[in-house]
Design an enzyme around this catalytic site. Structure first.
Site, PDB file in Angstrom:
ATOM      1  CE  LYS A 178      -3.660   2.267   2.700  1.00 44.94           C
ATOM      2  NZ  LYS A 178      -2.937   3.526   3.039  1.00 44.94           N
TER       3      LYS A 178
ATOM      4  CG  HIS B 266      -0.563   7.370   4.547  1.00 43.33           C
ATOM      5  ND1 HIS B 266       0.003   6.132   4.644  1.00 43.33           N
ATOM      6  CD2 HIS B 266      -0.978   7.675   5.801  1.00 43.33           C
ATOM      7  CE1 HIS B 266      -0.052   5.703   5.895  1.00 43.33           C
ATOM      8  NE2 HIS B 266      -0.654   6.624   6.614  1.00 43.33           N
TER       9      HIS B 266
END
Length: 359
Positions: free
Chosen positions: A232, A256
């Protein structure tokens, strides 16, 4: 840090924007700053949202798609729809039952749940109430033995994938949090990490950077588990290629939520180049700025396998507890199904081929 008497869906809550407004009124200002804020001037936070508004939907008609089948498969598991809950830390800032309430709602809506390492409830307790589509997000710990223990706990608790966050070796400069004087209130901690060595704090920037993960760490983690490992925080096509080479089972295009480095481009704008680089070899998910079912459709039209939504989940939690989380997910699911039907897409496989998007 919120008025916990709110456990009913307000009459006026008919969109995710409504939940955001209501959450801003009900959360403690310090909790609101942490949960809704971003890095620096929050330009990337704004860009993430605006990127969706710049794209237009070009419907196809008379295609027999009055109903929409939103099912898909990832990593051998069937999903009823492509909307997953992104990892967000410390849900107990929004509700006393924290991630237990969130996980219950996710299971009710058959949504994939990605639990944060920084959950305010243990991964074992969450697993006891969560549905089968649950993944654990990881931050690598200072000691590899502690990371490995987290992995073994996730395996034992039935988590089906690991999501390694790779874009946040240190926290971003979050001015809004600093202005609000945010600190975790008494009784809220990173429950999963209680028995592990903690990262250095208090100005130890050099120590933190020395612990920043590398591609070698990614390969080590992948070699230590049979669970699929999803990276991620991939934004660059070259990093996407390195992710494939490392053995990653999937990637999440993510900045993020604009919480680490400000003025990073919006994830929706970066998604097509990453998808082109991957060429279908592994799933490509994305997050950042999704607030409508039409946003889900646009992301998938640009090649996303599935999407994750973060802040709106905790807004729903703050406003109406598990019912609020379930309602946020239901709103997105219904809006997505309607958008599919109105653009002539009978299944999710039809979306990338339907010429939906034009600038």
């Amino acid at each position: 840090m919120t008025d916990q008497s709110h456990n009913e869906i307000p009459a006026g809550a008919v969109s995710l924007a409504d939940y955001e407004r209501l959450a801003s009124e009900r959360l403690h200002p310090k909790a609101w700053a942490f949960l809704s804020g971003g890095a620096g001037d929050e330009i990337t936070v704004r860009w993430n949202r605006e990127a969706f508004d710049r794209l237009q939907l070009l419907p196809r008609v008379l295609r027999g798609a009055a109903s929409a089948d939103s099912r898909l498969e990832m990593f051998g598991r069937a999903f009823s729809h492509p909307i997953l809950l992104a990892p967000v830390a410390y849900h107990r800032l929004a509700h006393p039952h924290g991630e237990l309430a969130t996980a219950t709602a996710a299971a009710a809506q058959e949504a994939g749940l990605v639990l944060s390492t920084l959950s305010s409830e243990t991964l074992e307790d969450v697993a006891a109430v969560a549905g089968p589509r649950r993944w654990l997000q990881l931050y690598l710990q200072p000691q590899r033995a502690d990371t490995l223990d987290l992995v073994r706990r996730a395996e034992a608790a039935g988590y089906e994938a690991l999501v390694l966050t790779v874009d946040a070796p240190i926290n971003g400069v979050r001015d809004r949090e600093r202005r609000a004087g945010f600190a975790l209130p008494n009784g809220i901690t990173a429950a999963n990490l209680a028995r592990y060595a903690q990262f250095p704090s208090g100005g130890a920037l050099e120590q933190l950077m020395a612990l920043a993960p590398t591609w070698e760490d990614v390969e080590w983690l992948i070699g230590e588990t049979t669970l699929p490992v999803v990276l991620k925080g991939i934004l660059h096509p070259d990093d996407a290629e390195l992710a494939v080479a490392s053995g990653a089972a999937g990637i999440i295009v993510s900045n993020h939520g604009g919480r680490t480095l400000d003025t990073v481009p919006p994830t929706l704008d970066l998604l097509p180049a990453v998808v082109s680089q991957i060429e279908g070899r592994i799933p490509v998910l994305m997050d950042g700025g999704i607030r409508r079912g039409t946003d889900v459709l646009k992301a998938m039209a640009l090649g996303a396998t599935a999407i994750l939504v973060g802040r709106p989940i905790v807004y729903g939690l703050a406003v109406a507890g598990p019912l609020g989380v379930a309602h946020v997910l239901r709103l997105l699911r219904d809006e997505f199904a309607i958008a599919m039907a109105l653009t002539g897409c009978a299944t999710v496989a039809d979306i990338p081929r339907a010429n939906l998007i034009r600038q």
